[in-house]
Structure formats: structure tokens, C-alpha cells
Design a protein around this motif. Structure first.
Motif, PDB file in Angstrom:
ATOM      1  N   THR A  12      50.947  84.665 -36.458  1.00 53.08           N
ATOM      2  CA  THR A  12      52.204  84.941 -37.156  1.00 53.08           C
ATOM      3  C   THR A  12      53.388  84.523 -36.304  1.00 53.08           C
ATOM      4  O   THR A  12      53.315  84.535 -35.075  1.00 53.08           O
ATOM      5  CB  THR A  12      52.353  86.435 -37.508  1.00 53.08           C
ATOM      6  N   ARG A  13      54.469  84.175 -36.992  1.00 53.20           N
ATOM      7  CA  ARG A  13      55.699  83.762 -36.323  1.00 53.20           C
ATOM      8  C   ARG A  13      56.863  84.151 -37.225  1.00 53.20           C
ATOM      9  O   ARG A  13      56.814  83.968 -38.443  1.00 53.20           O
ATOM     10  CB  ARG A  13      55.675  82.257 -36.098  1.00 53.20           C
ATOM     11  N   VAL A  14      57.926  84.668 -36.639  1.00 56.61           N
ATOM     12  CA  VAL A  14      59.122  85.020 -37.394  1.00 56.61           C
ATOM     13  C   VAL A  14      59.919  83.751 -37.684  1.00 56.61           C
ATOM     14  O   VAL A  14      60.123  82.916 -36.803  1.00 56.61           O
ATOM     15  CB  VAL A  14      59.994  86.031 -36.608  1.00 56.61           C
ATOM     16  N   ALA A  15      60.343  83.603 -38.932  1.00 52.58           N
ATOM     17  CA  ALA A  15      61.165  82.458 -39.334  1.00 52.58           C
ATOM     18  C   ALA A  15      62.630  82.849 -39.106  1.00 52.58           C
ATOM     19  O   ALA A  15      63.329  83.278 -40.026  1.00 52.58           O
ATOM     20  CB  ALA A  15      60.912  82.097 -40.784  1.00 52.58           C
TER      21      ALA A  15
ATOM     22  N   LEU B 151      49.305  79.241 -39.656  1.00 48.70           N
ATOM     23  CA  LEU B 151      50.472  79.853 -39.021  1.00 48.70           C
ATOM     24  C   LEU B 151      51.239  80.540 -40.143  1.00 48.70           C
ATOM     25  O   LEU B 151      51.711  79.891 -41.074  1.00 48.70           O
ATOM     26  CB  LEU B 151      51.348  78.797 -38.335  1.00 48.70           C
ATOM     27  N   HIS B 152      51.317  81.875 -40.096  1.00 51.74           N
ATOM     28  CA  HIS B 152      51.975  82.679 -41.121  1.00 51.74           C
ATOM     29  C   HIS B 152      53.417  82.942 -40.706  1.00 51.74           C
ATOM     30  O   HIS B 152      53.684  83.234 -39.534  1.00 51.74           O
ATOM     31  CB  HIS B 152      51.241  84.002 -41.310  1.00 51.74           C
ATOM     32  N   PHE B 153      54.325  82.899 -41.669  1.00 52.93           N
ATOM     33  CA  PHE B 153      55.749  83.082 -41.392  1.00 52.93           C
ATOM     34  C   PHE B 153      56.247  84.416 -41.932  1.00 52.93           C
ATOM     35  O   PHE B 153      55.966  84.781 -43.071  1.00 52.93           O
ATOM     36  CB  PHE B 153      56.560  81.945 -42.014  1.00 52.93           C
ATOM     37  N   ILE B 154      57.035  85.105 -41.093  1.00 50.43           N
ATOM     38  CA  ILE B 154      57.637  86.381 -41.458  1.00 50.43           C
ATOM     39  C   ILE B 154      59.100  86.128 -41.789  1.00 50.43           C
ATOM     40  O   ILE B 154      59.837  85.579 -40.982  1.00 50.43           O
ATOM     41  CB  ILE B 154      57.525  87.398 -40.303  1.00 50.43           C
ATOM     42  N   VAL B 155      59.509  86.543 -42.999  1.00 50.80           N
ATOM     43  CA  VAL B 155      60.902  86.459 -43.432  1.00 50.80           C
ATOM     44  C   VAL B 155      61.295  87.839 -43.928  1.00 50.80           C
ATOM     45  O   VAL B 155      60.647  88.386 -44.832  1.00 50.80           O
ATOM     46  CB  VAL B 155      61.089  85.417 -44.559  1.00 50.80           C
ATOM     47  N   LYS B 156      62.338  88.411 -43.341  1.00 54.15           N
ATOM     48  CA  LYS B 156      62.813  89.749 -43.718  1.00 54.15           C
ATOM     49  C   LYS B 156      61.677  90.770 -43.722  1.00 54.15           C
ATOM     50  O   LYS B 156      61.468  91.497 -44.684  1.00 54.15           O
ATOM     51  CB  LYS B 156      63.513  89.714 -45.070  1.00 54.15           C
ATOM     52  N   HIS B 157      60.916  90.798 -42.651  1.00 55.86           N
ATOM     53  CA  HIS B 157      59.829  91.760 -42.436  1.00 55.86           C
ATOM     54  C   HIS B 157      58.703  91.644 -43.454  1.00 55.86           C
ATOM     55  O   HIS B 157      58.001  92.613 -43.725  1.00 55.86           O
ATOM     56  CB  HIS B 157      60.373  93.185 -42.400  1.00 55.86           C
ATOM     57  N   MET B 158      58.518  90.448 -44.024  1.00 53.84           N
ATOM     58  CA  MET B 158      57.432  90.211 -44.966  1.00 53.84           C
ATOM     59  C   MET B 158      56.758  88.882 -44.639  1.00 53.84           C
ATOM     60  O   MET B 158      57.442  87.881 -44.410  1.00 53.84           O
ATOM     61  CB  MET B 158      57.949  90.137 -46.405  1.00 53.84           C
TER      62      MET B 158
ATOM     63  N   ALA C 146      58.840  92.569 -37.346  1.00 53.35           N
ATOM     64  CA  ALA C 146      59.316  91.385 -36.632  1.00 53.35           C
ATOM     65  C   ALA C 146      58.884  91.484 -35.163  1.00 53.35           C
ATOM     66  O   ALA C 146      58.659  92.571 -34.635  1.00 53.35           O
ATOM     67  CB  ALA C 146      60.825  91.287 -36.733  1.00 53.35           C
ATOM     68  N   HIS C 147      58.763  90.340 -34.509  1.00 54.30           N
ATOM     69  CA  HIS C 147      58.385  90.284 -33.098  1.00 54.30           C
ATOM     70  C   HIS C 147      58.924  88.998 -32.511  1.00 54.30           C
ATOM     71  O   HIS C 147      59.383  88.114 -33.232  1.00 54.30           O
ATOM     72  CB  HIS C 147      56.864  90.367 -32.942  1.00 54.30           C
ATOM     73  N   GLN C 148      58.862  88.877 -31.219  1.00 56.00           N
ATOM     74  CA  GLN C 148      59.272  87.640 -30.561  1.00 56.00           C
ATOM     75  C   GLN C 148      58.053  86.744 -30.395  1.00 56.00           C
ATOM     76  O   GLN C 148      56.940  87.228 -30.187  1.00 56.00           O
ATOM     77  CB  GLN C 148      59.890  87.925 -29.199  1.00 56.00           C
ATOM     78  N   GLY C 149      58.282  85.440 -30.477  1.00 55.61           N
ATOM     79  CA  GLY C 149      57.191  84.496 -30.269  1.00 55.61           C
ATOM     80  C   GLY C 149      56.208  84.528 -31.411  1.00 55.61           C
ATOM     81  O   GLY C 149      56.582  84.579 -32.567  1.00 55.61           O
ATOM     82  N   TRP C 150      54.909  84.526 -31.099  1.00 59.49           N
ATOM     83  CA  TRP C 150      53.865  84.530 -32.113  1.00 59.49           C
ATOM     84  C   TRP C 150      52.866  85.626 -31.788  1.00 59.49           C
ATOM     85  O   TRP C 150      52.824  86.137 -30.672  1.00 59.49           O
ATOM     86  CB  TRP C 150      53.164  83.161 -32.182  1.00 59.49           C
ATOM     87  N   ARG C 151      52.079  86.006 -32.760  1.00 59.30           N
ATOM     88  CA  ARG C 151      51.021  86.998 -32.593  1.00 59.30           C
ATOM     89  C   ARG C 151      49.785  86.513 -33.338  1.00 59.30           C
ATOM     90  O   ARG C 151      49.878  85.821 -34.343  1.00 59.30           O
ATOM     91  CB  ARG C 151      51.433  88.360 -33.183  1.00 59.30           C
ATOM     92  N   TYR C 152      48.630  86.934 -32.854  1.00 60.43           N
ATOM     93  CA  TYR C 152      47.383  86.628 -33.545  1.00 60.43           C
ATOM     94  C   TYR C 152      47.298  87.476 -34.815  1.00 60.43           C
ATOM     95  O   TYR C 152      47.800  88.594 -34.862  1.00 60.43           O
ATOM     96  CB  TYR C 152      46.171  86.920 -32.661  1.00 60.43           C
ATOM     97  N   LEU C 153      46.648  86.941 -35.840  1.00 61.55           N
ATOM     98  CA  LEU C 153      46.453  87.643 -37.100  1.00 61.55           C
ATOM     99  C   LEU C 153      44.979  87.534 -37.463  1.00 61.55           C
ATOM    100  O   LEU C 153      44.439  86.427 -37.576  1.00 61.55           O
ATOM    101  CB  LEU C 153      47.320  87.016 -38.196  1.00 61.55           C
ATOM    102  N   ASN C 154      44.313  88.660 -37.627  1.00 57.69           N
ATOM    103  CA  ASN C 154      42.897  88.664 -38.014  1.00 57.69           C
ATOM    104  C   ASN C 154      42.748  88.199 -39.453  1.00 57.69           C
ATOM    105  O   ASN C 154      43.618  88.437 -40.287  1.00 57.69           O
ATOM    106  CB  ASN C 154      42.311  90.072 -37.870  1.00 57.69           C
ATOM    107  N   ASP C 155      41.634  87.553 -39.743  1.00 62.05           N
ATOM    108  CA  ASP C 155      41.382  87.078 -41.104  1.00 62.05           C
ATOM    109  C   ASP C 155      41.436  88.214 -42.120  1.00 62.05           C
ATOM    110  O   ASP C 155      41.927  88.036 -43.234  1.00 62.05           O
ATOM    111  CB  ASP C 155      40.015  86.389 -41.192  1.00 62.05           C
ATOM    112  N   ALA C 156      40.948  89.376 -41.746  1.00 64.63           N
ATOM    113  CA  ALA C 156      40.940  90.513 -42.663  1.00 64.63           C
ATOM    114  C   ALA C 156      42.358  90.992 -42.987  1.00 64.63           C
ATOM    115  O   ALA C 156      42.587  91.577 -44.047  1.00 64.63           O
ATOM    116  CB  ALA C 156      40.135  91.655 -42.063  1.00 64.63           C
TER     117      ALA C 156
END
Length: 128
Positions: free
Chosen positions: A2-5, A46-53, A89-99
Motif C-alpha cells: 500500500t501507498r498513500v496517494a 500496489l494499492h493506493f490510499i486516498v482519503k483513508h480509503m 494513512a502512513h508514510q512510505g509503503w506497507r505490505y498488504l496480505n492477500d486476505a
């Protein structure tokens, strides 16, 4: 992953940014460090976070080293719309499990064609 846009107010703004920075069907996202699990992330999303979603994702093609010591996350320059899913939200990127990854939008039902703001509101109300 995941990554914040940052600076994107909604899905259309993210889509426009991706289109504006795309080159040869690819887009690059610089990061300070190569992920330790980089090999298993290739072909993932790579999943994008916009406004906490979580709202969209793009396929990761590879990781390229840069001359300044940073690393580019190289992705396909086409977004896949997702069922919005709350995410802090977070800084940088984070791993996201498939589940934990959100489901694709079902375009056959026409729900995927709703305006993103309306889609998010309906999802927050658990109506879709």
C-alpha cells in the motif's frame, strides 16, 4: 503493498496523475529502500490510499535502482478500481496480505461506473 496517494483528493485525481506521469505504459514511484520482499511483490499489486480509503491498484512490474541510491517501483500505468476499504494513512509503503486486499469492482452490475464520491459514500454505508 500500500501507498498513500499524497495530494490526490479523489480517484479521478489519482487517475489523472497516473496518466500525466506515465511513460511507455509504465509509471515509476520512487522510494528510499528496496522492499525486502521485492521478488515476491513482482506481479503483485500496489494499492493506493486516498482519503483513508484503498481505492485503486496497479500491477508491479519490477524494481529499478536509481543513480541517487533510491529505488523506483515500476508499475503498469493503468489503475484498477476497487471496492473502497478503510485504511489508515502512513508514510512510505506497507505490505498488504492477500486476505486483506479489497475486491475488484464488479463492472457487470454497473456499480463500477458510479461517481467515486457516491461509490465511497455507499460503501461506507455498507450498501455496496
Amino acid at each position: 503493498m500500500t501507498r498513500v496517494a499524497i495530494g490526490c483528493s479523489d480517484y479521478p485525481a489519482l487517475e489523472a496523475r497516473i496518466a500525466a506521469h506515465a511513460a511507455g505504459g509504465e509509471i515509476r514511484f520512487p522510494t528510499r529502500f528496496r522492499p525486502k520482499r521485492a521478488d515476491e511483490l513482482i506481479g503483485g499489486k500496489l494499492h493506493f490510499i486516498v482519503k483513508h480509503m484503498l481505492v485503486a491498484r496497479a500491477e508491479i512490474l519490477r524494481f529499478d535502482d536509481r543513480s541517487d541510491g533510491r529505488v523506483d517501483i515500476v508499475c503498469v500505468a493503468q489503475l484498477e478500481c476497487l471496492h473502497p476499504q478503510p485504511r489508515r494513512a502512513h508514510q512510505g509503503w506497507r505490505y498488504l496480505n492477500d486476505a486483506d486486499a479489497p475486491k475488484d469492482v464488479d463492472n457487470a452490475s454497473g456499480v463500477g461506473e458510479l461517481p467515486p464520491d457516491l461509490y465511497r459514500e455507499l460503501a461506507e454505508l455498507s450498501l455496496i
